[in-house]
Design a protein around this motif. Sequence first.
Motif, PDB file in Angstrom:
ATOM      1  N   PRO A  32       0.536  -1.277  -0.034  1.00 30.01           N
ATOM      2  CA  PRO A  32      -0.155   0.104   0.067  1.00 30.01           C
ATOM      3  C   PRO A  32       0.969   1.089  -0.084  1.00 30.01           C
ATOM      4  O   PRO A  32       0.317   2.250  -0.215  1.00 30.01           O
ATOM      5  N   CYS A  33       2.208   1.283   0.250  1.00 27.61           N
ATOM      6  CA  CYS A  33       3.057   2.350   0.308  1.00 27.61           C
ATOM      7  C   CYS A  33       3.486   2.760  -1.039  1.00 27.61           C
ATOM      8  O   CYS A  33       4.343   3.651  -1.053  1.00 27.61           O
ATOM      9  N   VAL A  34       3.383   1.835  -1.903  1.00 30.07           N
ATOM     10  CA  VAL A  34       4.013   2.358  -3.170  1.00 30.07           C
ATOM     11  C   VAL A  34       3.169   3.509  -4.097  1.00 30.07           C
ATOM     12  O   VAL A  34       1.964   3.171  -4.314  1.00 30.07           O
ATOM     13  N   SER A  35       4.075   4.539  -4.125  1.00 29.30           N
ATOM     14  CA  SER A  35       3.146   5.514  -4.883  1.00 29.30           C
ATOM     15  C   SER A  35       3.127   5.605  -6.333  1.00 29.30           C
ATOM     16  O   SER A  35       3.622   4.546  -6.942  1.00 29.30           O
ATOM     17  N   ASP A  36       2.236   6.300  -6.945  1.00 32.20           N
ATOM     18  CA  ASP A  36       2.281   6.405  -8.351  1.00 32.20           C
ATOM     19  C   ASP A  36       3.695   6.548  -9.043  1.00 32.20           C
ATOM     20  O   ASP A  36       3.853   6.057 -10.034  1.00 32.20           O
ATOM     21  N   TYR A  41       8.584   4.343 -12.066  1.00 30.07           N
ATOM     22  CA  TYR A  41       9.714   4.186 -11.989  1.00 30.07           C
ATOM     23  C   TYR A  41      10.144   2.689 -12.054  1.00 30.07           C
ATOM     24  O   TYR A  41      10.653   2.077 -12.793  1.00 30.07           O
ATOM     25  N   ILE A  42       9.164   1.759 -11.293  1.00 32.62           N
ATOM     26  CA  ILE A  42       9.231   0.188 -11.458  1.00 32.62           C
ATOM     27  C   ILE A  42       8.967  -0.083 -12.983  1.00 32.62           C
ATOM     28  O   ILE A  42       9.631  -1.004 -13.521  1.00 32.62           O
ATOM     29  N   VAL A  43       7.971   0.550 -13.681  1.00 31.33           N
ATOM     30  CA  VAL A  43       7.642   0.065 -14.723  1.00 31.33           C
ATOM     31  C   VAL A  43       8.919   0.499 -15.883  1.00 31.33           C
ATOM     32  O   VAL A  43       9.283  -0.348 -16.834  1.00 31.33           O
ATOM     33  N   GLU A  44       9.496   1.772 -15.816  1.00 28.89           N
ATOM     34  CA  GLU A  44      10.600   1.980 -16.457  1.00 28.89           C
ATOM     35  C   GLU A  44      11.850   0.994 -16.309  1.00 28.89           C
ATOM     36  O   GLU A  44      12.239   0.789 -17.338  1.00 28.89           O
ATOM     37  N   CYS A  45      11.993   0.348 -15.164  1.00 29.73           N
ATOM     38  CA  CYS A  45      12.954  -0.428 -14.974  1.00 29.73           C
ATOM     39  C   CYS A  45      12.755  -1.800 -15.602  1.00 29.73           C
ATOM     40  O   CYS A  45      13.567  -2.390 -16.098  1.00 29.73           O
TER      41      CYS A  45
END
Length: 51
Positions: A32-36, A41-45
């Motif tokens: 729940p603490c993962v922000s937009d 950033y995760i998607v780019e990685c």
Amino acid sequence: MHKQPVYAGFDVYTCEVETDLFKVGMCLPSGPCVSDEDVAYIVECIKRAME
């Protein structure tokens, strides 16, 4: 998961396939603490890893 400290001392039944998978896998943050911004950033990685 059997390599995590919380499971130290428990019996392990493995052929080490999971160890090989861990070496080539990607651990993704979640919760729940993962922000937009974090998600972007995760998607780019992930995109860079797939190039």
